[in-house]
Design an enzyme around this catalytic site. Structure first.
Site, PDB file in Angstrom:
ATOM      1  N   SER A  50       0.814  -1.208   0.000  1.00  0.00           N
ATOM      2  CA  SER A  50       0.000   0.000   0.000  1.00  0.00           C
ATOM      3  C   SER A  50       0.856   1.270   0.000  1.00  0.00           C
ATOM      4  O   SER A  50       1.613   1.519  -0.928  1.00  0.00           O
ATOM      5  CB  SER A  50      -0.956  -0.045   1.195  1.00  0.00           C
ATOM      6  OG  SER A  50      -2.023   0.865   1.033  1.00  0.00           O
ATOM      7  N   ASP A 200      -6.031  -3.917  -1.976  1.00  0.00           N
ATOM      8  CA  ASP A 200      -4.919  -3.457  -1.135  1.00  0.00           C
ATOM      9  C   ASP A 200      -4.186  -4.629  -0.469  1.00  0.00           C
ATOM     10  O   ASP A 200      -4.800  -5.509   0.123  1.00  0.00           O
ATOM     11  CB  ASP A 200      -5.480  -2.512  -0.069  1.00  0.00           C
ATOM     12  CG  ASP A 200      -4.416  -1.719   0.649  1.00  0.00           C
ATOM     13  OD1 ASP A 200      -3.564  -2.338   1.308  1.00  0.00           O
ATOM     14  OD2 ASP A 200      -4.454  -0.484   0.562  1.00  0.00           O
TER      15      ASP A 200
END
Length: 335
Positions: A50, A200
């Site tokens: 991320s 993610d």
């Protein structure tokens, strides 16, 4: 690349957690401290999730260039992309919000770079989560190895032409703000699937440590920079059914985080890499009183950071790294 300690070559890996621009700025402080110590450009493996993927991929794309650190600093101070990507995706019927996010990364950070172009740096993992299998899905390049993407269950395929910006977008597609990235069979001919959808990487492992356990990476030292959302004790716990869902997710994430730290210890006790880790809410090793509290209170989104936020985040990341190396792995300080 390696470092030399007592006449022997040692391999060092670095894991960069998720946490939006806050994490990227915290990791920037870690980069700067590693550069001061002469260790930054000697890293062998970097594994990112991320917000960590934003920082790690940009560093790898300009490997060996000290100016990359100031460029990343400027980017985090001047850029807000979450809102513009969402609005652009709503107004453009032909592209999703995640497409807009990837295009923004490409314009501001990567300039059309493909995974195969990052061969001159360390082995770089940009980690996402496969929503179909529940596995970590990686984009990997550099370190003298092939550029690939995939996962253990569906397999890995060559990916030298896959855009770095799309890999970073998949890794940082935090739900529900961004939809998952769809990768079709033409790009990922995995076993028995027409396409995969990737969200993610923090959904699976917000520390990004999993690739660093692989025997093929053969690491001697493992540094984990954790700028994710620390779990906060709530003196007034919710009684709302709707809010319980969010609280439950936070508890699950904290459980996974704790288990990953245990894995680091178990891996070391069985002869694996010696681990060093630090979390953004740690007061032990902070440079100034209040740095941990201030840094932890900054939101984990993709909005530009103010001068005070950048200063504290970078200072705190560098200070915690220096404290942990001095305390647990002093040999690295003389490498």
């Amino acid at each position: 690349m390696t470092v030399r300690i007592d006449g022997a070559e040692k391999r060092v890996g670095l894991a960069l957690s998720g946490g939006g621009f806050r994490a990227a700025a915290f990791h920037l402080g870690v980069f700067r401290r590693l550069r001061e110590l002469g260790l930054l450009w000697k890293l062998d493996v970097i594994s990112c999730v991320s917000g960590g993927s934003i920082a790690g991929a940009f560093l790898a794309s300009r490997w060996g260039d000290d100016g990359a650190l100031d460029a990343l600093d400027s980017y985090l101070r001047t850029t807000s992309i979450a809102v513009s990507s969402v609005i652009g995706g709503v107004l453009d019927p032909f592209h999703t919000r995640l497409d807009k996010l990837g295009a923004t990364y490409d314009r501001d950070l990567f300039g059309g770079r493909k995974l195969g172009s990052l061969q001159g740096g360390p082995r770089l993992y940009l980690n996402a989560t496969n929503l179909a299998t529940g596995n970590m899905f990686f984009f990997v390049t550099g370190g003298g190895g092939p550029a690939e993407m995939g996962e253990w269950e569906l397999g890995a395929v060559p990916a030298p032409e896959f855009p770095v910006s799309r890999a970073v977008a998949a890794s940082s597609a935090f739900p529900p703000v961004f939809p998952p990235l769809r990768v079709d069979h033409a790009d990922y001919p995995g076993a028995g699937v027409d396409y995969v959808t990737l969200t993610d990487g923090g959904v699976y492992d917000n520390l990004g440590v999993n690739p660093l356990f692989r025997r093929r990476n053969a690491l001697d030292y493992l540094i984990v920079s954790d700028a994710g959302k620390p779990f906060a004790v709530d003196e007034n716990p919710t009684e709302s059914g709707a809010v319980v869902l969010k609280a439950s997710i936070d508890i699950l994430m904290e459980q996974v985080r704790g288990l990953q730290f245990q894995r680091l210890e178990l891996n070391a006790s069985s002869g694996g890499a010696k681990p060093v880790w630090f979390s953004i809410d740690s007061e032990e090793g902070q440079a100034l009183d209040g740095d941990a509290a201030f840094a932890s209170a900054i939101r984990t989104n993709l909005k530009r950071l103010g001068d005070a936020e950048m200063k504290v985040l970078a200072r705190h990341g560098g200070a915690l790294l220096g404290h942990r190396l001095q305390t647990y792995t002093p040999a690295l300080l003389s490498a």
